[in-house]
Design an enzyme around this catalytic site. Structure first.
Site, PDB file in Angstrom:
ATOM      1  N   TYR A 318       0.776  -1.315  -0.100  1.00  0.00           N
ATOM      2  CA  TYR A 318      -0.071  -0.065  -0.003  1.00  0.00           C
ATOM      3  C   TYR A 318       0.746   1.304  -0.086  1.00  0.00           C
ATOM      4  O   TYR A 318       2.003   1.281   0.412  1.00  0.00           O
ATOM      5  CB  TYR A 318      -0.765   0.010   1.176  1.00  0.00           C
ATOM      6  CG  TYR A 318      -0.217   0.260   2.267  1.00  0.00           C
ATOM      7  CD1 TYR A 318      -0.101   1.507   3.092  1.00  0.00           C
ATOM      8  CD2 TYR A 318       0.445  -0.950   3.184  1.00  0.00           C
ATOM      9  CE1 TYR A 318       0.663   1.730   4.260  1.00  0.00           C
ATOM     10  CE2 TYR A 318       1.311  -0.649   4.230  1.00  0.00           C
ATOM     11  CZ  TYR A 318       1.086   0.577   5.056  1.00  0.00           C
ATOM     12  OH  TYR A 318       2.042   0.765   6.120  1.00  0.00           O
ATOM     13  N   PHE A 328       1.669   9.786   3.534  1.00  0.00           N
ATOM     14  CA  PHE A 328       1.673   9.476   4.855  1.00  0.00           C
ATOM     15  C   PHE A 328       2.196   8.372   5.426  1.00  0.00           C
ATOM     16  O   PHE A 328       2.834   8.010   6.543  1.00  0.00           O
ATOM     17  CB  PHE A 328       0.520  10.116   5.740  1.00  0.00           C
ATOM     18  CG  PHE A 328      -0.779   9.034   5.386  1.00  0.00           C
ATOM     19  CD1 PHE A 328      -0.970   7.844   5.960  1.00  0.00           C
ATOM     20  CD2 PHE A 328      -1.717   9.435   4.234  1.00  0.00           C
ATOM     21  CE1 PHE A 328      -2.161   6.908   5.677  1.00  0.00           C
ATOM     22  CE2 PHE A 328      -2.704   8.498   3.887  1.00  0.00           C
ATOM     23  CZ  PHE A 328      -3.056   7.520   4.560  1.00  0.00           C
ATOM     24  N   ASP A 329       2.013   7.334   4.779  1.00  0.00           N
ATOM     25  CA  ASP A 329       2.633   5.820   5.003  1.00  0.00           C
ATOM     26  C   ASP A 329       2.847   4.965   3.741  1.00  0.00           C
ATOM     27  O   ASP A 329       1.895   5.179   2.839  1.00  0.00           O
ATOM     28  CB  ASP A 329       1.664   5.306   6.020  1.00  0.00           C
ATOM     29  CG  ASP A 329       2.559   4.257   6.870  1.00  0.00           C
ATOM     30  OD1 ASP A 329       3.650   3.817   6.609  1.00  0.00           O
ATOM     31  OD2 ASP A 329       1.556   3.426   7.577  1.00  0.00           O
ATOM     32  N   ILE A 343      -8.608  -0.270   8.754  1.00  0.00           N
ATOM     33  CA  ILE A 343      -9.509   0.513   8.731  1.00  0.00           C
ATOM     34  C   ILE A 343     -10.691  -0.005   7.803  1.00  0.00           C
ATOM     35  O   ILE A 343     -10.534  -0.888   6.824  1.00  0.00           O
ATOM     36  CB  ILE A 343      -9.332   1.827   8.020  1.00  0.00           C
ATOM     37  CG1 ILE A 343      -8.692   1.780   6.687  1.00  0.00           C
ATOM     38  CG2 ILE A 343      -8.157   2.497   8.977  1.00  0.00           C
ATOM     39  CD1 ILE A 343      -8.475   3.108   5.938  1.00  0.00           C
ATOM     40  N   TYR A 369     -10.306   7.383   9.381  1.00  0.00           N
ATOM     41  CA  TYR A 369      -9.867   7.956  10.721  1.00  0.00           C
ATOM     42  C   TYR A 369     -10.780   9.081  11.365  1.00  0.00           C
ATOM     43  O   TYR A 369     -10.499   9.684  12.526  1.00  0.00           O
ATOM     44  CB  TYR A 369      -8.345   8.390  10.563  1.00  0.00           C
ATOM     45  CG  TYR A 369      -7.518   7.332  10.403  1.00  0.00           C
ATOM     46  CD1 TYR A 369      -6.936   6.341  11.313  1.00  0.00           C
ATOM     47  CD2 TYR A 369      -7.110   7.271   9.009  1.00  0.00           C
ATOM     48  CE1 TYR A 369      -6.217   5.534  11.041  1.00  0.00           C
ATOM     49  CE2 TYR A 369      -6.272   6.096   9.020  1.00  0.00           C
ATOM     50  CZ  TYR A 369      -5.652   5.138   9.793  1.00  0.00           C
ATOM     51  OH  TYR A 369      -4.893   4.106   9.458  1.00  0.00           O
ATOM     52  N   PHE A 386      -5.550   5.094  -0.894  1.00  0.00           N
ATOM     53  CA  PHE A 386      -4.848   4.011  -0.795  1.00  0.00           C
ATOM     54  C   PHE A 386      -4.606   3.571  -2.165  1.00  0.00           C
ATOM     55  O   PHE A 386      -5.370   3.123  -2.700  1.00  0.00           O
ATOM     56  CB  PHE A 386      -5.043   3.015   0.163  1.00  0.00           C
ATOM     57  CG  PHE A 386      -5.157   3.113   1.300  1.00  0.00           C
ATOM     58  CD1 PHE A 386      -3.588   3.325   2.001  1.00  0.00           C
ATOM     59  CD2 PHE A 386      -6.078   3.593   2.381  1.00  0.00           C
ATOM     60  CE1 PHE A 386      -3.450   3.668   3.350  1.00  0.00           C
ATOM     61  CE2 PHE A 386      -5.722   4.094   3.703  1.00  0.00           C
ATOM     62  CZ  PHE A 386      -4.633   3.979   4.349  1.00  0.00           C
TER      63      PHE A 386
END
Length: 409
Positions: A318, A328-329, A343, A369, A386
Site C-alpha cells: 500500500y 503519509f505511509d 480501517i 480515521y 490508498f
C-alpha cells in the site's frame, strides 16, 4: 419502565484506599508505556484513543508548567491517581444526589414506599445544572479532605513540593469526572428507552444529508420519526438517525449510540432512533458504501490469482496519500481480512480482489480515521487515498495486523 438504583456505599479505610491508589498507579504507568498501533490499524474509539486519554490528563497551563519543570513524575503521572479517585467519587455523589431528590419528592407527596429512585428523580437530577455543580463541589471537597481515606492517601502520594498544587489539580479532576459521570448516565438512560430526547454524534452522516421530505413533516414529531426510520431502513449503511420536528429534517447516521441526552420540552428538541437489523458497516457492499458513504474503488489491474475471502490472511502492499498528494505511509501490511484489523475502508474496498490485482481506494473520513485523524500523520476529517496491491493470501491465523516492511512492492 422505572429505573431503580440503590446506593450502597461504605467509607473506605486508609489501608484500602492506599491499596487502590497503588494499583491505579501501576495500571496507568503500564498504559503510558504501551506502544502505539500502526497507521493502518483501525481508528481507535474516542474513549480509547491515546489523544483522548492525554486530553483528560491535561491541567491548566500554569500548573502543568510547574509540574513539568520539577524533578518528579510528569503532570500526567501526578494526575492519574487523582483522576481515578475523582471518577469513583463523582459516580457516588451523583447517585446520592438522585437519592436525595427522590427522598425530597416522596416527602412532598407523603409517599412512604421504599425502593430505589424512580425515573422522575433520575431525569430531574441529570437535567439540573445546579445538581451537577453541587456534585462537582462535593467531589472536590472529598478529594481535599485530609480526614478521609481517599483524601489523605492522595496527599501522601503527592511529592511534598506539589501538595500546594493539589487544590488546582482537584478542581480540574472534579470538573472532568463529574461531567463524564453525568454524560454516561444520560446515555445509559437513552439506551434503556427511558429518555427519548437525545442526539447522535455530529458527523457520521450518510451522503446528501439532511433528509427534508419536501417539508411534509415540519412540526409532526411522530410522522417525521416514522419517515426517518423508513429512510434509514432503506439504506444499508444507516445504523441510526437523528431528527428535529420543528425543522422537519433528519440525519441518517453510521452510528446508533447516542452521545448525550437532555431534558427538553421546547420545539427545537432533537430526537434519535436506531435500526439494529442492518449489517455492520464493514459488511456493506462496495456499491452501497459508494452511494451512502463516498468510498470510491477503481481497479488499476485485475488479478488472476485466488480471490480474497473473509478470514484469509492477506499480505497487502500500500501507499497512503492525503488529498494534496503527500504520502503519509507506505509498506506491506499483513492482516486477517474482514476481522477489523485494518480501517473499514480497506475491509470494504478489497472485496472481490484477486491475488496480483491493484486498486485505488478513495476512503472518506467515516471509513478511515474520522474526526480524530491520526496525530502526526492524518488530519481530522480527512479523505485519504490508498494505492493497494494484493500480494498474497494464506490461512495463517493472526491475533492482529502488523506492518511487515516499508516497501510496498
Amino acid at each position: 419502565r422505572i429505573i431503580t438504583m440503590k446506593l450502597q456505599w461504605r467509607s473506605a479505610s486508609a489501608a484500602v484506599a492506599a491499596t487502590l491508589l497503588v494499583a491505579l498507579c501501576v495500571y496507568f504507568e503500564a498504559e503510558r508505556t504501551r506502544g502505539s498501533a500502526e497507521l493502518l490499524s483501525p481508528s481507535p474509539s474516542p474513549s480509547g484513543a491515546s489523544s483522548a486519554r492525554l486530553s483528560k490528563l491535561a491541567v491548566s497551563a500554569s500548573v502543568k508548567k510547574q509540574l513539568d519543570q520539577s524533578r518528579v513524575p510528569s503532570s500526567a503521572q501526578v494526575r492519574k491517581p487523582i483522576d481515578a479517585v475523582a471518577s469513583l467519587l463523582a459516580r457516588e455523589q451523583l447517585y446520592k444526589a438522585v437519592a436525595k431528590h427522590e427522598a425530597t419528592q416522596r416527602g412532598r407527596e407523603g409517599d412512604k414506599k421504599k425502593g430505589g429512585p424512580g425515573f422522575v428523580a433520575w431525569t430531574a437530577t441529570l437535567s439540573s445544572p445546579a445538581a451537577q455543580t453541587d456534585v462537582e463541589a462535593q467531589v472536590k471537597k472529598r478529594l481535599l479532605d485530609n480526614t478521609s481515606g481517599y483524601g489523605s492517601q492522595i496527599r501522601q502520594n503527592l511529592p511534598p513540593s506539589f501538595r500546594r498544587l493539589l487544590p488546582a489539580l482537584a478542581t480540574q479532576a472534579a470538573h472532568e469526572a463529574t461531567s463524564e459521570a453525568f454524560r454516561k448516565l444520560r446515555s445509559q438512560m437513552i439506551l434503556a428507552g427511558q429518555w427519548d430526547v437525545g442526539y447522535l454524534p455530529r458527523g457520521n452522516s450518510l451522503l446528501n444529508m439532511p433528509e427534508k421530505f419536501a417539508g411534509k413533516y415540519i412540526g409532526d414529531r411522530e410522522g417525521l420519526g416514522k419517515a426517518c426510520k423508513k429512510a434509514c431502513e432503506g439504506r444499508q449503511a444507516c445504523r441510526g438517525y437523528t431528527y428535529n420536528p420543528s425543522k422537519g429534517v433528519c440525519y441518517l447516521k453510521t452510528v446508533d449510540t447516542p452521545e448525550g441526552g437532555f431534558s427538553c420540552t421546547g420545539p427545537d428538541c432533537w430526537y434519535w432512533g436506531q435500526v439494529l437489523s442492518h449489517p455492520h458497516v464493514q459488511s456493506l457492499s462496495i456499491q452501497d458504501a459508494q452511494r451512502d458513504l463516498g468510498l470510491y474503488v477503481t481497479d488499476l489491474k485485475v488479478g488472476t490469482g485466488e480471490e480474497i475471502k473473509k478470514g484469509d490472511t492477506v499480505t497487502m502492499g500500500y501507499v497512503g496519500k492525503l488529498q494534496d498528494g503527500s504520502v503519509f505511509d507506505q509498506g506491506k501490511y499483513v492482516f486477517e481480512f474482514g476481522a477489523g484489523q485494518v480501517i473499514t475502508g480497506d475491509d470494504i474496498g478489497l472485496k472481490g480482489m484477486r491475488v496480483g490485482g491493484k486498486r485505488k481506494l478513495v476512503v472518506p473520513p467515516a471509513l478511515a480515521y474520522g474526526s480524530q485523524g491520526y496525530p502526526g500523520s492524518i488530519p481530522p476529517d480527512a479523505t485519504i487515498t490508498f494505492d493497494v496491491s494484493l500480494l498474497g493470501l494464506s490461512q495463517e491465523r493472526l491475533s492482529g495486523g502488523y506492518k511487515a516492511s516499508n516497501d510496498p512492492d
